[in-house]
Design an enzyme around this catalytic site. Structure first.
Site, PDB file in Angstrom:
ATOM      1  N   SER A  20      -1.755   4.554  14.492  1.00 30.66           N
ATOM      2  CA  SER A  20      -1.740   2.882  14.927  1.00 30.66           C
ATOM      3  C   SER A  20      -0.602   2.469  15.373  1.00 30.66           C
ATOM      4  O   SER A  20      -0.494   1.382  15.842  1.00 30.66           O
ATOM      5  CB  SER A  20      -2.570   2.304  13.636  1.00 30.66           C
ATOM      6  N   HIS A  52       6.052   9.221  13.918  1.00 33.45           N
ATOM      7  CA  HIS A  52       6.355   9.077  12.504  1.00 33.45           C
ATOM      8  C   HIS A  52       5.868  10.120  11.715  1.00 33.45           C
ATOM      9  O   HIS A  52       4.550  10.281  11.827  1.00 33.45           O
ATOM     10  CB  HIS A  52       6.030   7.554  12.055  1.00 33.45           C
TER      11      HIS A  52
HETATM   12  P1  DGP Z   1      -0.379   5.641  11.618  1.00 30.88           P
HETATM   13  O1  DGP Z   1      -1.616   4.984  11.376  1.00 30.88           O
HETATM   14  O2  DGP Z   1      -0.351   7.273  11.424  1.00 30.88           O
HETATM   15  O3  DGP Z   1       0.037   5.219  12.848  1.00 30.88           O
HETATM   16  O4  DGP Z   1       0.777   5.082  10.458  1.00 30.88           O
HETATM   17  C1  DGP Z   1       1.358   3.861  10.638  1.00 30.88           C
HETATM   18  C2  DGP Z   1       1.618   3.385   9.474  1.00 30.88           C
HETATM   19  O5  DGP Z   1       2.786   2.423   9.471  1.00 30.88           O
HETATM   20  C3  DGP Z   1       0.683   2.824   8.399  1.00 30.88           C
HETATM   21  O6  DGP Z   1       0.677   3.874   7.267  1.00 30.88           O
HETATM   22  C4  DGP Z   1       1.231   1.319   8.019  1.00 30.88           C
HETATM   23  C5  DGP Z   1       2.721   1.496   8.458  1.00 30.88           C
HETATM   24  N1  DGP Z   1       3.018   0.311   8.865  1.00 30.88           N
HETATM   25  C6  DGP Z   1       2.659  -0.516   9.893  1.00 30.88           C
HETATM   26  N2  DGP Z   1       3.081  -1.721   9.818  1.00 30.88           N
HETATM   27  C7  DGP Z   1       4.395  -1.548   9.130  1.00 30.88           C
HETATM   28  C8  DGP Z   1       5.353  -2.304   8.814  1.00 30.88           C
HETATM   29  O7  DGP Z   1       5.652  -3.447   9.340  1.00 30.88           O
HETATM   30  N3  DGP Z   1       6.236  -2.194   7.729  1.00 30.88           N
HETATM   31  C9  DGP Z   1       6.059  -1.051   7.054  1.00 30.88           C
HETATM   32  N4  DGP Z   1       6.875  -0.668   6.013  1.00 30.88           N
HETATM   33  N5  DGP Z   1       5.133   0.013   7.214  1.00 30.88           N
HETATM   34  C10 DGP Z   1       4.249  -0.426   8.133  1.00 30.88           C
END
Ligand code: DGP
Length: 113
Positions: free
Chosen positions: A94, A99
């Site tokens: 997403s 990452h």
């Molecule tokens: P993925 O679904 O694999 O793209 O993982 C994206 C991750 O990023 C999801 O587990 C939630 C995390 N995430 C999204 N926005 C933020 C944010 O603003 N801060 C933090 N700490 N994590 C976030």
């Protein structure tokens, strides 16, 4: 990239719980943790995802995994943890800045959903 969420986090423009940082990588607590340890390790360089990475990104992709292993060691979760890259929307990616999810601190089922 100015409009990339994780580039903005790396730049300190969006507050996170920072876990680790070195020259090439940055790690922070996932905002929506799926396990007692759920840390995201990102390259400071903007790479969209694993399928967009090129040979010149090999070191940085490896360094993200090694950073995850170091964090797992420090947290004492080496009995079992998982590093995950969700690649593409169909796998749940997403945020389009590569990452590595580091998940641990609980039993992890296989196969993942
Ligand atoms: P993925 O679904 O694999 O793209 O993982 C994206 C991750 O990023 C999801 O587990 C939630 C995390 N995430 C999204 N926005 C933020 C944010 O603003 N801060 C933090 N700490 N994590 C976030």
């Amino acid at each position: 990239m100015n409009d990339c969420l994780f580039c903005r986090i790396v730049a300190g423009e969006i507050p996170v719980k920072k876990v680790y940082e070195d020259e090439h990588t940055f790690a922070f607590e996932d905002v929506n943790p799926q396990a007692p340890t759920h840390v995201l390790v990102v390259p400071k360089k903007h790479i969209i995802g694993l399928k967009e990475a090129s040979a010149e990104d090999a070191d940085i992709v490896g360094l993200c995994h090694l950073a995850a292993a170091q964090i797992a060691r420090q947290r004492g979760i080496e009995n079992g943890y998982r590093t995950v890259l969700n690649v593409g929307p169909g796998a749940g990616q997403s945020v389009f800045h590569l990452h590595v999810h580091l998940l641990g601190g609980r039993d992890l089922k296989w196969p993942p959903g």
